[in-house]
Motif scaffolding. Structure first.
Motif, mmCIF file in Angstrom:
data_model
loop_
_atom_site.group_PDB
_atom_site.id
_atom_site.type_symbol
_atom_site.label_atom_id
_atom_site.label_comp_id
_atom_site.label_asym_id
_atom_site.label_seq_id
_atom_site.Cartn_x
_atom_site.Cartn_y
_atom_site.Cartn_z
ATOM 1 N N SER A 12 0.990 -1.237 -0.157
ATOM 2 C CA SER A 12 -0.314 0.014 0.294
ATOM 3 C C SER A 12 0.884 1.417 0.299
ATOM 4 O O SER A 12 2.050 1.236 0.481
ATOM 5 N N ILE A 13 -0.316 1.910 -0.521
ATOM 6 C CA ILE A 13 0.907 3.546 -0.369
ATOM 7 C C ILE A 13 0.203 4.792 -0.591
ATOM 8 O O ILE A 13 -0.835 4.526 -0.605
ATOM 9 N N VAL A 14 0.990 5.974 0.657
ATOM 10 C CA VAL A 14 -0.276 6.885 0.416
ATOM 11 C C VAL A 14 0.096 7.748 0.111
ATOM 12 O O VAL A 14 1.677 8.838 0.083
ATOM 13 N N VAL A 15 0.109 8.392 -1.074
ATOM 14 C CA VAL A 15 0.334 10.014 -1.779
ATOM 15 C C VAL A 15 -0.772 11.263 -1.204
ATOM 16 O O VAL A 15 -1.832 11.368 -0.803
ATOM 17 N N GLN A 16 0.250 12.349 -1.005
ATOM 18 C CA GLN A 16 -0.672 13.196 -0.657
ATOM 19 C C GLN A 16 -0.141 14.615 -1.995
ATOM 20 O O GLN A 16 0.590 14.282 -2.350
ATOM 21 N N MET A 17 -2.080 15.270 -2.009
ATOM 22 C CA MET A 17 -2.267 15.860 -2.847
ATOM 23 C C MET A 17 -3.122 17.193 -2.654
ATOM 24 O O MET A 17 -3.396 17.350 -1.636
ATOM 25 N N THR A 18 -3.483 18.397 -3.834
ATOM 26 C CA THR A 18 -3.647 18.654 -3.618
ATOM 27 C C THR A 18 -4.126 19.554 -4.416
ATOM 28 O O THR A 18 -3.566 19.294 -5.995
ATOM 29 N N VAL A 19 -5.552 19.894 -4.271
ATOM 30 C CA VAL A 19 -6.607 19.824 -5.416
ATOM 31 C C VAL A 19 -6.239 21.398 -6.234
ATOM 32 O O VAL A 19 -6.540 22.448 -5.331
ATOM 33 N N PRO A 20 -5.763 21.123 -7.521
ATOM 34 C CA PRO A 20 -5.812 22.522 -8.340
ATOM 35 C C PRO A 20 -7.086 22.892 -8.740
ATOM 36 O O PRO A 20 -8.155 22.324 -8.772
ATOM 37 N N PHE A 21 -7.078 24.191 -8.692
ATOM 38 C CA PHE A 21 -8.458 24.752 -9.635
ATOM 39 C C PHE A 21 -9.095 23.936 -11.108
ATOM 40 O O PHE A 21 -9.882 23.599 -11.192
ATOM 41 N N HIS A 22 -8.496 23.628 -11.567
ATOM 42 C CA HIS A 22 -8.354 23.065 -12.900
ATOM 43 C C HIS A 22 -9.147 21.760 -13.015
ATOM 44 O O HIS A 22 -9.721 21.330 -14.175
#
Length: 145
Positions: A12-22
């Protein structure tokens, strides 16, 4: 940030992201199709961390691994600027590669989305559907002996 673990003994892996406007739809929430993109980011990170290349047709392998099924349950919408995590977990890799996905808000841990994806092995050049995943891939993904 990426972290790899063995959740319930599965890779398993956990990836952190942020929602971009597009990635937003006209209602100001993440358009439903973009969740598949987030799943693919986590899937790719997991495979890379395990040394598995299912997306490139390598000179030493005649196989490709198309996605044959996906499902998504939308629980809570993501919005612009939300920090979130996407976990990808391999739950099967003997007959087909099966992954479960989970997207959570980073600050509260609230579940936003759950998903599931399946891939099969297809042998080139005849596009022959294989009835099992090649042993080297099974082993790399934590299955087989």
């Amino acid at each position: 940030m990426r972290s790899i673990s063995r959740k319930d003994s599965y890779p398993s892996i956990v990836v952190q992201m942020t929602v971009p406007f597009h990635d937003l739809d006209p209602m100001g929430v993440v358009w439903h199709g973009n969740y598949l993109k987030y799943f693919d980011v986590a899937r790719s990170a997991l495979f890379k961390s395990l040394g598995v290349d299912l997306y490139g047709v390598r000179g030493d392998s005649p196989f490709i691994y198309p996605i044959i099924r996906t499902s998504i349950k939308y629980v809570h919408p993501l919005r612009h600027g939300d920090d979130f995590t996407c976990r990808a977990t391999v739950v099967e890799a003997r007959f087909k590669v099966v992954l479960d996905f989970e997207i959570r808000l980073a600050d509260t841990g609230r579940i936003c989305t759950r998903g599931h994806g399946e891939q099969v092995a297809v042998k080139l050049p005849d596009m022959e559907l294989m009835m099992s995943i090649p042993k080297d891939i099974q082993l790399a993904l934590g299955f087989g002996r």
